[in-house]
Scaffold this active site. Structure first.
Site, mmCIF file in Angstrom:
data_model
loop_
_atom_site.group_PDB
_atom_site.id
_atom_site.type_symbol
_atom_site.label_atom_id
_atom_site.label_comp_id
_atom_site.label_asym_id
_atom_site.label_seq_id
_atom_site.Cartn_x
_atom_site.Cartn_y
_atom_site.Cartn_z
ATOM 1 N N GLY A 1 -35.290 -24.846 -5.666
ATOM 2 C CA GLY A 1 -36.127 -24.283 -4.610
ATOM 3 C C GLY A 1 -36.884 -25.380 -3.878
ATOM 4 N N HIS B 1 -60.697 -13.643 -49.306
ATOM 5 C CA HIS B 1 -60.539 -14.603 -50.392
ATOM 6 C C HIS B 1 -59.284 -14.267 -51.190
ATOM 7 C CE1 HIS B 1 -61.506 -17.271 -53.694
ATOM 8 N NE2 HIS B 1 -61.215 -16.277 -54.528
ATOM 9 N N GLY C 1 -44.784 -44.964 -28.608
ATOM 10 C CA GLY C 1 -45.837 -43.979 -28.313
ATOM 11 C C GLY C 1 -46.184 -43.133 -29.528
ATOM 12 N N ALA D 1 -41.447 -42.090 -25.964
ATOM 13 C CA ALA D 1 -42.321 -40.897 -25.835
ATOM 14 C C ALA D 1 -43.707 -41.360 -25.409
ATOM 15 C CB ALA D 1 -42.380 -40.136 -27.162
ATOM 16 N N ALA E 1 -47.973 -25.467 -23.075
ATOM 17 C CA ALA E 1 -47.335 -24.218 -22.656
ATOM 18 C C ALA E 1 -48.352 -23.088 -22.507
ATOM 19 C CB ALA E 1 -46.260 -23.834 -23.664
ATOM 20 N N GLY F 1 -45.477 -40.195 -22.708
ATOM 21 C CA GLY F 1 -46.153 -39.245 -21.822
ATOM 22 C C GLY F 1 -45.161 -38.578 -20.880
ATOM 23 N N ILE G 1 -45.537 -36.201 -29.166
ATOM 24 C CA ILE G 1 -44.088 -36.183 -29.398
ATOM 25 C C ILE G 1 -43.699 -37.228 -30.441
ATOM 26 C CG2 ILE G 1 -41.838 -36.674 -28.319
ATOM 27 C CD1 ILE G 1 -42.871 -35.356 -25.781
HETATM 28 P P1 FAD Z 1 -41.720 -26.436 -17.519
HETATM 29 O O1 FAD Z 1 -41.605 -25.813 -18.842
HETATM 30 O O2 FAD Z 1 -41.376 -27.874 -17.404
HETATM 31 O O3 FAD Z 1 -40.790 -25.583 -16.557
HETATM 32 C C1 FAD Z 1 -40.549 -25.949 -15.238
HETATM 33 C C2 FAD Z 1 -39.283 -25.263 -14.788
HETATM 34 O O4 FAD Z 1 -39.138 -25.423 -13.390
HETATM 35 C C3 FAD Z 1 -38.023 -25.826 -15.425
HETATM 36 O O5 FAD Z 1 -37.256 -24.785 -15.943
HETATM 37 C C4 FAD Z 1 -37.307 -26.528 -14.271
HETATM 38 O O6 FAD Z 1 -35.887 -26.464 -14.368
HETATM 39 C C5 FAD Z 1 -37.790 -25.706 -13.100
HETATM 40 N N1 FAD Z 1 -37.772 -26.409 -11.823
HETATM 41 C C6 FAD Z 1 -38.334 -27.594 -11.521
HETATM 42 N N2 FAD Z 1 -38.191 -27.884 -10.214
HETATM 43 C C7 FAD Z 1 -37.518 -26.838 -9.668
HETATM 44 C C8 FAD Z 1 -37.086 -26.540 -8.364
HETATM 45 N N3 FAD Z 1 -37.355 -27.356 -7.325
HETATM 46 N N4 FAD Z 1 -36.398 -25.392 -8.171
HETATM 47 C C9 FAD Z 1 -36.139 -24.547 -9.205
HETATM 48 N N5 FAD Z 1 -36.549 -24.768 -10.469
HETATM 49 C C10 FAD Z 1 -37.242 -25.904 -10.690
HETATM 50 N N6 FAD Z 1 -46.608 -27.478 -25.460
HETATM 51 C C11 FAD Z 1 -47.281 -26.682 -26.301
HETATM 52 O O7 FAD Z 1 -48.200 -25.969 -25.870
HETATM 53 N N7 FAD Z 1 -46.970 -26.606 -27.634
HETATM 54 C C12 FAD Z 1 -45.964 -27.353 -28.165
HETATM 55 O O8 FAD Z 1 -45.709 -27.272 -29.364
HETATM 56 C C13 FAD Z 1 -45.241 -28.212 -27.304
HETATM 57 N N8 FAD Z 1 -44.236 -28.952 -27.787
HETATM 58 C C14 FAD Z 1 -43.515 -29.748 -26.923
HETATM 59 C C15 FAD Z 1 -42.497 -30.534 -27.454
HETATM 60 C C16 FAD Z 1 -41.758 -31.356 -26.625
HETATM 61 C C17 FAD Z 1 -40.630 -32.194 -27.209
HETATM 62 C C18 FAD Z 1 -42.038 -31.400 -25.227
HETATM 63 C C19 FAD Z 1 -41.228 -32.260 -24.305
HETATM 64 C C20 FAD Z 1 -43.062 -30.626 -24.695
HETATM 65 C C21 FAD Z 1 -43.822 -29.804 -25.544
HETATM 66 N N9 FAD Z 1 -44.875 -29.033 -25.065
HETATM 67 C C22 FAD Z 1 -45.588 -28.241 -25.932
HETATM 68 C C23 FAD Z 1 -45.256 -29.049 -23.648
HETATM 69 C C24 FAD Z 1 -44.692 -27.796 -22.926
HETATM 70 O O9 FAD Z 1 -43.288 -27.774 -23.076
HETATM 71 C C25 FAD Z 1 -45.077 -27.811 -21.462
HETATM 72 O O10 FAD Z 1 -46.480 -27.945 -21.336
HETATM 73 C C26 FAD Z 1 -44.652 -26.537 -20.769
HETATM 74 O O11 FAD Z 1 -43.267 -26.344 -20.860
HETATM 75 C C27 FAD Z 1 -45.084 -26.544 -19.295
HETATM 76 O O12 FAD Z 1 -44.683 -25.358 -18.695
HETATM 77 P P2 FAD Z 1 -44.383 -25.290 -17.121
HETATM 78 O O13 FAD Z 1 -43.958 -23.886 -16.868
HETATM 79 O O14 FAD Z 1 -45.517 -25.842 -16.370
HETATM 80 O O15 FAD Z 1 -43.162 -26.278 -16.877
HETATM 81 P P1 NAI Z 2 -48.789 -38.423 -25.145
HETATM 82 O O1 NAI Z 2 -49.590 -38.647 -23.936
HETATM 83 O O2 NAI Z 2 -49.232 -37.419 -26.139
HETATM 84 O O3 NAI Z 2 -48.629 -39.787 -25.947
HETATM 85 C C1 NAI Z 2 -48.076 -40.929 -25.381
HETATM 86 C C2 NAI Z 2 -48.517 -42.138 -26.193
HETATM 87 O O4 NAI Z 2 -47.765 -43.246 -25.770
HETATM 88 C C3 NAI Z 2 -49.989 -42.468 -25.993
HETATM 89 O O5 NAI Z 2 -50.607 -42.642 -27.239
HETATM 90 C C4 NAI Z 2 -49.946 -43.759 -25.183
HETATM 91 O O6 NAI Z 2 -51.038 -44.617 -25.445
HETATM 92 C C5 NAI Z 2 -48.635 -44.357 -25.662
HETATM 93 N N1 NAI Z 2 -48.027 -45.304 -24.726
HETATM 94 C C6 NAI Z 2 -47.952 -45.200 -23.366
HETATM 95 N N2 NAI Z 2 -47.289 -46.266 -22.859
HETATM 96 C C7 NAI Z 2 -46.918 -47.037 -23.917
HETATM 97 C C8 NAI Z 2 -46.200 -48.246 -24.050
HETATM 98 N N3 NAI Z 2 -45.699 -48.882 -22.994
HETATM 99 N N4 NAI Z 2 -46.011 -48.754 -25.293
HETATM 100 C C9 NAI Z 2 -46.509 -48.117 -26.379
HETATM 101 N N5 NAI Z 2 -47.211 -46.957 -26.310
HETATM 102 C C10 NAI Z 2 -47.403 -46.422 -25.099
HETATM 103 O O7 NAI Z 2 -47.306 -38.138 -24.619
HETATM 104 P P2 NAI Z 2 -46.013 -37.601 -25.360
HETATM 105 O O8 NAI Z 2 -46.115 -37.765 -26.830
HETATM 106 O O9 NAI Z 2 -44.879 -38.214 -24.630
HETATM 107 O O10 NAI Z 2 -46.053 -36.060 -25.028
HETATM 108 C C11 NAI Z 2 -46.154 -35.625 -23.673
HETATM 109 C C12 NAI Z 2 -46.936 -34.371 -23.583
HETATM 110 O O11 NAI Z 2 -46.153 -33.263 -24.013
HETATM 111 C C13 NAI Z 2 -48.168 -34.315 -24.476
HETATM 112 O O12 NAI Z 2 -49.258 -34.995 -23.921
HETATM 113 C C14 NAI Z 2 -48.407 -32.845 -24.530
HETATM 114 O O13 NAI Z 2 -49.076 -32.458 -23.372
HETATM 115 C C15 NAI Z 2 -47.006 -32.284 -24.556
HETATM 116 N N6 NAI Z 2 -46.611 -31.992 -25.937
HETATM 117 C C16 NAI Z 2 -47.358 -31.110 -26.650
HETATM 118 C C17 NAI Z 2 -47.058 -30.837 -27.959
HETATM 119 C C18 NAI Z 2 -47.930 -29.903 -28.717
HETATM 120 O O14 NAI Z 2 -48.725 -29.208 -28.104
HETATM 121 N N7 NAI Z 2 -47.817 -29.840 -30.036
HETATM 122 C C19 NAI Z 2 -45.900 -31.428 -28.620
HETATM 123 C C20 NAI Z 2 -45.205 -32.367 -27.785
HETATM 124 C C21 NAI Z 2 -45.547 -32.611 -26.493
#
Ligand code: FAD
Ligand code: NAI
Length: 471
Positions: free
Chosen positions: A121, A450, A187, A275, A326, A277, A191
């Protein structure tokens, strides 16, 4: 041209929830999604369901079972010899969970009569969207309101480009076909710790390279310090203050060079996860042509209520400021739908819980002790270790603590920080108490069953007033 009340761009947790709430409120709703599975079928659920929260938790759960069987079953008198992990089956289970949940969202769209527009989109104006399908066909639709929920993508690190073989991002790290003997992670963020833990539990030798000197600076210092000690004890080799300087493919292995305390180090690993960010995703949106304002880091600018600078165009989730979580995206989705409906939604960013799904888990809501001290607030702090609760003892899960912070004068609950078993579930009580503007005394006067882990929450609240019963 088809006309809608609302078109949502992006069907991740922010977008699909916004679409459902709009439909519930009687709006004619469509959602544009470009994500395709490996069979070329458009799938909903975004990062969270396809390559984020859900698949990572599936692997965390499988690897947690494996570690319990191989390392902790004997403490319960259970002998299991030669336990093996079939990585292929573990990945298939994860993929099946993802499929069920993404199909579930498609089912919800049908139930709510939401139209799925397949493709990318882009904004043509503040009430027209062009959708380009995978085979290059274009169609335009009009909408009274547009919600952008295009999410985020992994940030890249130029010296370590992802090749999806030896060097992967979080998506690749969910799909290793076998346990790498050695694994590097750049990182020590959420993640890095979660996926690093998955592969360590399965036998990989994991080294985490973190640029910052401090471990998890966003968490309360006491909690971060307890978590760091425990994760190191479990076998994660965490190198802080380590700056990667070079990375090369050497005979099928990744050679990483990093500097730490002025010294140069070499690390050779079978796989490397980057990983560091995530960054907002506005690719293909044609934001600039449409006059949509982005900030200097690429996030869509909003007014605090998800309104962009364009009339009737809203943005939610990872593509705007705030934690990339999320549940934050979903709550914004609900709030925006209600705003469009003319309601006055109230969604506070102060009460978004954070959870890191290591084991024990890390969870918090509200402010940390150091943040509050920096603000000059007068506070009272209570602590309670899980080892002093009967349930944690019975479970053999005695690591960790709950820390609770109240205002010294009003007793307002300012922050709750947990490192311990099931912290992800326990934190909800604190989120609820804060949502009701409760006090630590409110938790202290609440009956907790408890024996439960939640008794540690009760005792931490009592501890704020110096009257713990079991310590
Ligand atoms: P997204 O989930 O990224 O969805 C965006 C959607 O938009 C995608 O489907 C994409 O295909 C679509 N899109 C993008 N551009 C366009 C376009 N131009 N046209 C049509 N479609 C488009 N968060 C938690 O709260 N708990 C967790 O345990 C957690 N674990 C995570 C683990 C990992 C490995 C990762 C990578 C992330 C994790 N997160 C977690 C973060 C979480 O996944 C995101 O914060 C969340 O998905 C954000 O939701 P969103 O709807 O903003 O975007
Ligand atoms: P993050 O921001 O949590 O961590 C990235 C880490 O990488 C930081 O500690 C930063 O200092 C370090 N870093 C950055 N540049 C670097 C470099 N050049 N060399 C070494 N270290 C470096 O980002 P991450 O782990 O990639 O996750 C992204 C986001 O996804 C999270 O911030 C979170 O919002 C979401 N997420 C949430 C989860 C949950 O809610 N349980 C699980 C996984 C992801």
């Amino acid at each position: 041209m088809d006309n809608y009340d609302v078109v949502v761009i992006g069907g991740g947790p922010g977008g699909y929830v916004a679409a459902i709430r709009c439909a519930q409120l009687g709006m004619k709703t469509a959602c544009v999604e470009k994500w395709q599975d490996n069979k070329g079928k458009t799938v909903l659920g975004g990062t969270c369901l396809n390559v984020g929260c859900i698949p990572s938790k599936a692997l965390l759960d499988s690897s947690h079972h494996f570690e319990n069987i191989t390392s902790h079953a004997k403490d319960h008198g259970i002998t299991i010899e030669n336990a093996q992990m079939d990585v292929g089956k573990m990945l298939k289970r994860k993929d099946k969970i993802v499929k069920i949940l993404t199909m579930g969202v498609a089912g919800l769209f049908k139930k709510h009569h939401i139209t799925l527009l397949e493709g990318t989109g882009s904004l043509k104006s503040n009430n027209e969207i062009e959708i380009t399908s995978i085979d290059g066909k274009n169609q335009s639709v009009s909408a009274k309101s547009i919600i952008i929920a295009t999410g985020s993508v992994p940030a890249t690190l130029p010296p370590a480009p992802v090749d999806n073989d030896l060097i992967v991002d979080s998506t690749g790290a969910l799909d290793f076909s076998e346990v790498p003997e050695s694994l590097g992670v750049i990182g020590a963020g959420v993640i890095g710790l979660e996926l690093g833990s998955v592969w360590r539990r399965l036998g990989s030798n994991v080294t985490v390279i973190e640029a910052l000197e401090e471990f998890m600076p966003a968490a309360d210092h006491d909690i971060a310090s307890a978590a760091e000690k425990e994760l190191i004890k479990q076998g994660l080799n965490i190198q802080l203050g380590a700056k990667m300087t070079a990375c090369e493919n050497k005979n099928g292995k990744v050679k990483v060079q990093y500097e730490q305390n002025g010294e140069s180090h070499d690390l050779k690993v079978d796989k490397l996860i980057v990983a560091i960010g995530r960054k907002p995703n506005t690719d293909g949106l044609h934001a600039e042509q449409a006059g949509l304002k982005l900030d200097d880091r690429g996030f869509i600018e909003t007014d605090g209520q998800c309104r962009t600078n364009l009339d009737n165009v809203y943005a939610i989730g990872d593509v705007i400021h705030g934690p990339m979580l999320a549940h934050k995206a979903m709550e914004e989705g609900v709030a925006v739908a209600e705003l469009i409906d003319g309601q006055k939604p109230d969604f506070s960013h102060d009460n978004i819980p954070w959870v890191v799904y290591t084991w024990p888990e890390i969870a918090w809501v509200g402010k940390t002790e150091h943040q509050l001290k920096e603000e000059g607030r007068h506070i009272r702090v209570g602590n309670f270790p899980f080892m002093a609760t009967g349930r944690a003892r019975a479970m053999n899960e005695t690591s960790g603590l709950i820390k609770m912070i109240g205002d010294a004068e009003t007793d307002e609950l300012l922050g709750v920080h947990i490192f311990g078993p099931n912290a992800s579930e326990l934190i909800s009580e604190a989120v609820l108490a804060r949502s009701f503007e409760g006090s630590t005394e409110d938790i202290a006067r609440t009956v907790h069953a408890h024996p439960t882990l939640s008794e540690a929450m009760h005792e931490a609240a009592l501890s704020v007033d110096g009257r713990t019963l079991h310590l």
